[in-house]
Design a protein around this motif. Sequence first.
Motif, PDB file in Angstrom:
ATOM      1  N   LYS A   1      47.066  36.040  43.437  1.00  0.00           N
ATOM      2  CA  LYS A   1      45.929  35.312  42.992  1.00  0.00           C
ATOM      3  C   LYS A   1      45.014  36.285  42.770  1.00  0.00           C
ATOM      4  CE  LYS A   1      46.539  30.909  44.761  1.00  0.00           C
ATOM      5  NZ  LYS A   1      47.500  31.205  46.230  1.00  0.00           N
ATOM      6  N   HIS A   2      43.705  35.923  41.791  1.00  0.00           N
ATOM      7  CA  HIS A   2      42.870  36.790  41.392  1.00  0.00           C
ATOM      8  C   HIS A   2      42.104  37.662  42.472  1.00  0.00           C
ATOM      9  CE1 HIS A   2      40.805  37.398  37.498  1.00  0.00           C
ATOM     10  NE2 HIS A   2      41.755  36.717  36.967  1.00  0.00           N
ATOM     11  N   GLU A   3      41.912  36.766  43.586  1.00  0.00           N
ATOM     12  CA  GLU A   3      40.994  37.165  44.587  1.00  0.00           C
ATOM     13  C   GLU A   3      41.889  38.198  45.560  1.00  0.00           C
ATOM     14  OE1 GLU A   3      41.412  33.988  44.055  1.00  0.00           O
ATOM     15  OE2 GLU A   3      42.078  32.830  45.880  1.00  0.00           O
ATOM     16  N   MET A   4      43.147  37.856  45.414  1.00  0.00           N
ATOM     17  CA  MET A   4      44.005  38.789  46.193  1.00  0.00           C
ATOM     18  C   MET A   4      44.203  40.190  45.473  1.00  0.00           C
ATOM     19  SD  MET A   4      44.987  37.831  49.097  1.00  0.00           S
ATOM     20  CE  MET A   4      46.563  38.239  49.565  1.00  0.00           C
ATOM     21  N   ALA A   5      44.292  40.185  44.095  1.00  0.00           N
ATOM     22  CA  ALA A   5      44.394  41.380  43.271  1.00  0.00           C
ATOM     23  C   ALA A   5      43.187  42.186  43.280  1.00  0.00           C
ATOM     24  CB  ALA A   5      44.726  41.003  41.855  1.00  0.00           C
ATOM     25  N   HIS A   6      41.924  41.470  43.482  1.00  0.00           N
ATOM     26  CA  HIS A   6      40.654  42.328  43.709  1.00  0.00           C
ATOM     27  C   HIS A   6      40.465  42.898  45.003  1.00  0.00           C
ATOM     28  CE1 HIS A   6      38.438  41.801  40.034  1.00  0.00           C
ATOM     29  NE2 HIS A   6      38.629  40.377  39.732  1.00  0.00           N
ATOM     30  N   GLY A   7      41.196  42.546  45.817  1.00  0.00           N
ATOM     31  CA  GLY A   7      41.153  42.970  47.264  1.00  0.00           C
ATOM     32  C   GLY A   7      42.217  44.089  47.655  1.00  0.00           C
ATOM     33  N   SER A   8      42.476  44.644  46.481  1.00  0.00           N
ATOM     34  CA  SER A   8      43.946  45.719  46.630  1.00  0.00           C
ATOM     35  C   SER A   8      43.425  46.938  47.068  1.00  0.00           C
ATOM     36  CB  SER A   8      44.897  45.615  45.788  1.00  0.00           C
ATOM     37  OG  SER A   8      44.273  46.334  44.694  1.00  0.00           O
TER      38      SER A   8
END
Length: 396
Positions: free
Chosen positions: A344-351
């Motif tokens: 999900k977007h928010e997981m991809a941003h938190g990498s």
Amino acid sequence: MFVYMDHTATTPTSPEVLKAMMPYFGENFGNPSSVYSFSRKSRVAIERARAQVANALNADPAEIFFTSSGTEADNWSLKGTFEKGKTSGKTHIITSAIEHHAILHTCEYLHKVEGAEITYLPVDAEGFVSVDDVRNAITDKTALVSVMFANNEVGTIEPVAEIGALCREKGVPFHTDAVQAAAHLKIDVKAMNIDMLSMSAHKMYGPKGVGALYLRKGLRPENFMHGGAQEKGRRASTENIAGIVGFGEAMEILQGRLADDLAVNSARRDRLIAGILERIPHAKLNGATGSHRLPNNVNFSFIGVEGETLLLDLDMKGISASTGSACSSESLDPSHVLMALGLKHEMAHGSLRFTLGRLTDDSQIDYVLDVLPEIVARRRAMSPLWEDYMKSQEGK
Ligand SMILES: *Cc1c(COP(=O)(O)O)cnc(C)c1O
């Protein structure tokens, strides 16, 4: 403390490599294309480097062409093969959704300007391309299949030998971007049925600004650089002799330590992964596990925090890491690789990506495991995203 954990973005040129290069900036400055005997030294140096690179890949030296970078090798193989193929109606390219931008942007260009049809193969949740998907995508118009050897963001190692065997059976040229893989894995272009393979010296303790394309004997993609008759008339421009010498030296040194590096890196990688999973709640490892992952790659998503923020916090503690690909860190879009893995977007941003190498030691793994949990916890405490996430978890 200075902790460099971004060996996938680039590596330091090793002292032995630098030493081998130095004479070619100084006394041995001759142009290899000149006829007088002084310039012979330059020619000999290039041919020695070509043999060093060829040996490492089980290729013939005549199949190695030096370029200015991994990016150029990727551009050459794709554009050159497409242009060659289109004269006989081959206008279709198959690649994957998780390639480096050197491949993806080249495909976009070929689509936009040359009308190429591009198939972007999906990957599964760990980043693997399916060999059956490659088989199903091949048509009689397919000019080329290009699937990377190992992914630079999440470290997934693709089934290159199987894809190679399939392409050989179908008579379709197979290119692989091995810029990351070549720094860690034994590659045998013959056994793996690879037709074209891109490499870059600065990802393997050689200098920046020099790459190579392995081109199997008999393949003749159109030229990419037009001009003089260098590289047997296939790649014009006066050779970067010092760079080429450095590439050859780096490649030979690497072969001598491949097995040891693999063992040391994997052990550290697995300790860092296990430590993060143990100390940070709701941490998600991105990519594959075990031997299907590059031995130096650690990539996590921490729900509730921006990877970019973590990078700055880590930098304050002397740690150089990455959110994924150095090339996309200036844009605010989430990584195309993590999105293709289905995050999900928010997981991809938190990498966050840590890539280990010769500058890494065990105490640095301990140090990262020491400071990272605090950083993530502090950022989560201030994050509305994290609050929402925790609420959504209640009662689960
Ligand atoms: C770094 C990289 C490239 C580009 O290589 P350069 O020599 O920096 O142009 C291409 N593909 C992959 C997978 C890479 O990691």
